[in-house]
Design a protein around this motif. Structure first.
Motif, PDB file in Angstrom:
ATOM      1  N   UNK A  27     -10.722  13.525   3.244  1.00  0.00           N
ATOM      2  CA  UNK A  27     -11.017  12.615   2.148  1.00  0.00           C
ATOM      3  C   UNK A  27     -10.591  11.184   2.442  1.00  0.00           C
ATOM      4  N   UNK A  28      -9.424  11.038   3.063  1.00  0.00           N
ATOM      5  CA  UNK A  28      -8.832   9.699   3.127  1.00  0.00           C
ATOM      6  C   UNK A  28      -8.771   9.075   4.515  1.00  0.00           C
ATOM      7  N   UNK A  29      -8.363   9.857   5.500  1.00  0.00           N
ATOM      8  CA  UNK A  29      -8.135   9.255   6.817  1.00  0.00           C
ATOM      9  C   UNK A  29      -9.448   9.124   7.584  1.00  0.00           C
ATOM     10  N   UNK A  84     -11.191   1.171  -3.218  1.00  0.00           N
ATOM     11  CA  UNK A  84     -10.456   2.319  -3.734  1.00  0.00           C
ATOM     12  C   UNK A  84      -9.789   3.088  -2.599  1.00  0.00           C
ATOM     13  N   UNK A  85     -10.576   3.370  -1.556  1.00  0.00           N
ATOM     14  CA  UNK A  85     -10.006   4.095  -0.417  1.00  0.00           C
ATOM     15  C   UNK A  85      -8.889   3.275   0.212  1.00  0.00           C
ATOM     16  N   UNK A  86      -9.129   1.976   0.341  1.00  0.00           N
ATOM     17  CA  UNK A  86      -8.115   1.100   0.929  1.00  0.00           C
ATOM     18  C   UNK A  86      -6.815   1.150   0.153  1.00  0.00           C
ATOM     19  N   UNK A  87      -6.935   0.980  -1.160  1.00  0.00           N
ATOM     20  CA  UNK A  87      -5.734   1.026  -1.995  1.00  0.00           C
ATOM     21  C   UNK A  87      -5.035   2.362  -1.902  1.00  0.00           C
ATOM     22  N   UNK A 143      -3.012  -3.683   7.462  1.00  0.00           N
ATOM     23  CA  UNK A 143      -3.819  -4.227   6.388  1.00  0.00           C
ATOM     24  C   UNK A 143      -5.178  -3.534   6.388  1.00  0.00           C
ATOM     25  N   UNK A 144      -5.740  -3.468   5.218  1.00  0.00           N
ATOM     26  CA  UNK A 144      -7.018  -2.777   5.078  1.00  0.00           C
ATOM     27  C   UNK A 144      -8.079  -3.761   4.622  1.00  0.00           C
ATOM     28  N   UNK A 145      -9.229  -3.654   5.225  1.00  0.00           N
ATOM     29  CA  UNK A 145     -10.323  -4.527   4.822  1.00  0.00           C
ATOM     30  C   UNK A 145     -11.546  -3.695   4.522  1.00  0.00           C
ATOM     31  N   UNK A 146     -12.250  -4.115   3.492  1.00  0.00           N
ATOM     32  CA  UNK A 146     -13.479  -3.409   3.180  1.00  0.00           C
ATOM     33  C   UNK A 146     -14.521  -3.817   4.212  1.00  0.00           C
ATOM     34  N   UNK A 147     -15.054  -2.827   4.907  1.00  0.00           N
ATOM     35  CA  UNK A 147     -16.018  -3.122   5.943  1.00  0.00           C
ATOM     36  C   UNK A 147     -17.345  -3.523   5.328  1.00  0.00           C
ATOM     37  N   UNK A 148     -18.003  -4.494   5.930  1.00  0.00           N
ATOM     38  CA  UNK A 148     -19.301  -4.916   5.421  1.00  0.00           C
ATOM     39  C   UNK A 148     -20.282  -3.768   5.569  1.00  0.00           C
ATOM     40  N   UNK A 149     -20.120  -3.054   6.657  1.00  0.00           N
ATOM     41  CA  UNK A 149     -20.965  -1.915   6.939  1.00  0.00           C
ATOM     42  C   UNK A 149     -20.110  -0.667   6.762  1.00  0.00           C
ATOM     43  N   UNK A 199     -16.335   5.874  -7.609  1.00  0.00           N
ATOM     44  CA  UNK A 199     -17.681   5.735  -7.064  1.00  0.00           C
ATOM     45  C   UNK A 199     -18.529   4.735  -7.852  1.00  0.00           C
ATOM     46  N   UNK A 200     -18.291   4.645  -9.175  1.00  0.00           N
ATOM     47  CA  UNK A 200     -19.106   3.720  -9.954  1.00  0.00           C
ATOM     48  C   UNK A 200     -18.609   2.293  -9.896  1.00  0.00           C
ATOM     49  N   UNK A 201     -17.297   2.162  -9.935  1.00  0.00           N
ATOM     50  CA  UNK A 201     -16.711   0.820  -9.989  1.00  0.00           C
ATOM     51  C   UNK A 201     -15.616   0.660  -8.943  1.00  0.00           C
ATOM     52  N   UNK A 202     -16.018   0.626  -7.650  1.00  0.00           N
ATOM     53  CA  UNK A 202     -15.003   0.531  -6.601  1.00  0.00           C
ATOM     54  C   UNK A 202     -14.199  -0.769  -6.677  1.00  0.00           C
TER      55      UNK A 202
END
Ligand code: ADP
Ligand code: MG
Length: 451
Positions: free
Chosen positions: A20-22, A43-46, A71-77, A170-173
């Protein structure tokens, strides 16, 4: 490198959490002590930062990397190829200095991947709670605040709260959702006090978009925690942030909870999860069996077993599920069909423990009702036949259907002697074979009491 680390993490966090997470996160780069990971959503990052940030940091350091923070970054892709330049904004940061590691611990509790709306079986007893939870999970404008869910043990409060969190993810990441138990809230509060980190504590709790506190009855009687909870609550409501609370009883019925908190908890929507009924229990069992099919493809389940379990185990859903799990595991171990007989063998302790306890008062009430006499006359001293016969029948049923001793039964019948009870029981035994009417009455009463 990341590959080796992943293997380590898999061992530590277990298959499910790993998947689920890693699995969705991808190492990007290590630059001047900062290890950056790409994550598919905020959400996953947090979540990973809050729950596994420490661990990842620790393992990277241990395997010889010079890492100060991750640090975590939301990937564009979302395929998140590690070679892509990162475009997203940092969502969460974990530092390796001891103080800041503690900050990391001040976050939500893990969510159970099985607790989703899809796996929640809806029936009459929980349809309102389910509908309210779904509404909140849409993440639209706040309509009722807080949503207060209450009900007995094992009726699905935690399940529904986790389902809301998953759905919001899933609806409001973009939303910052924090789920924790009231106990964890207290623990973090006490820790923040001790470490003089109240500012951080307040900041954390006031910066969430959705706050979920499970089992709020826990803070009853804990004055300073209540106080802090009250301020957190008010601050969030003022900002129009959604709050979802659960408890084992209605707000007004929680003892040692300040009145101002009670009334605050009542201002939104209060819905209860009622005890399950037979249909709901059967539905839950059937859903569970379907999900077992993959795991135990060859298992045969005899007709009537699920109905039997739904009828007999009415305490709570957790016990019901546990019984079914055990039954399947046992049957697959011995390689036999799940028959009624196997069920009764395998679950004899559970079945015995969940036998409905019938009380002396219940019997007295039912019998008095049946013979149309007053309860006071049933227990009172009058010895005329109109009262004496029903009294004896009630005594007999007490002996049969409860575990009370004769002296105890006597005491409950206006302080009569145990020999009186014994005489009454004997008399009814004789009548049962001699008098068809009495025999019918007994059967009827027994069935009504055991229903
Ligand atoms: P509570 O928090 O109210 O004590 P939980 O949410 O922990 O209860 O539920 C106990 C167990 O029963 C969980 O495994 C949960 O998935 C299951 N459960 C409860 N109600 C339902 C339901 N309506 N459908 C499916 N599973 C349920
Ligand atoms: Mg719970």
């Amino acid at each position: 490198q990341w590959g080796a680390l992943r293997q380590e993490l898999l061992k530590t966090v277990g298959q499910n959490n790993f998947k689920t997470w890693i699995d969705p996160i991808e190492f990007s780069e290590l630059d001047s002590g900062v290890a950056t990971f790409h994550v598919p959503t905020n959400f996953v990052g947090n979540y990973v930062s809050q729950n596994y940030g420490d661990l990842i940091l620790h393992q990277m350091t241990r395997s010889g990397h010079d890492v100060q923070r991750i640090s975590f970054e939301v990937a564009a892709n979302t395929a998140s190829r590690p070679t892509l330049p990162s475009t997203g904004a940092p969502v969460a940061v974990a530092n390796s200095t001891p103080t800041e590691t503690r900050e990391l611990a001040m976050t939500g509790a893990p969510l159970d991947g099985r607790f989703t709306f899809e796996s929640f079986v809806v029936g009459k007893p929980n349809e309102l709670a389910n509908a309210a939870a779904r509404r909140v999970a849409e993440g639209g404008p706040v309509t009722f605040n807080p949503l207060f869910l209450y009900g007995g043990v094992g009726l699905g409060k935690t399940h529904l709260m986790h389902a809301i969190a998953w759905e919001l993810q899933s609806r409001r990441p973009d939303l910052n959702v924090l789920y924790l138990s009231a106990e964890q809230f207290m623990y973090r509060f006490v820790q923040a006090l001790r470490d003089r980190k109240m500012m951080d504590f307040k900041e954390l709790f006031r910066s969430v978009d959705v706050l979920m506190v499970d089992d709020v009855q826990f803070i009853a009687g804990k004055d300073s925690t209540q106080e802090e909870f009250f301020h957190t609550f008010n601050a969030l409501v003022d900002q129009n942030k959604q709050i979802i609370i659960s408890a084992d009883r209605a707000p007004g019925e929680i003892k040692d909870l300040e009145d101002r908190i009670k009334s605050r908890l009542q201002c939104g929507l209060v819905v209860d999860l009622h005890p399950t009924d037979y249909e709901l229990r059967l539905g839950i069992l059937q859903t569970k069996v379907d999900s077992y099919r993959a795991q135990y493809p060859d298992l045969q389940l005899a007709d009537g077993v699920l109905e039997f379990l739904a009828h007999r185990i009415s305490t709570n859903v957790r016990v019901l599920e546990g019984a079914l799990t055990r039954l399947f595991a046992f049957a697959s171990l011995v390689g036999r069909e799940i028959t009624m007989e196997l069920t009764q063998d395998c679950l004899s302790d559970v079945l015995r423990a969940s036998e409905r306890k019938i009380s002396v008062e219940e019997i007295q009430r039912k019998v008095a009702e049946h013979y149309n006499i007053r309860l006071s006359d049933m227990i009172g001293p009058k010895r005329v036949r109109t009262f004496a016969r029903p009294r004896q029948i009630a005594m007999y049923l007490c002996k049969q259907l409860t575990s009370r001793s004769l002296p105890e039964i006597g005491r409950r019948f206006g302080g009569r002697d145990h020999t009186t009870v014994m005489h009454g029981v004997k008399r009814v035994e004789e009548l049962r074979t001699a008098d068809a009417q009495i025999s019918d009455d007994l059967e009827l009463l027994r069935r009504a009491l055991e229903a």
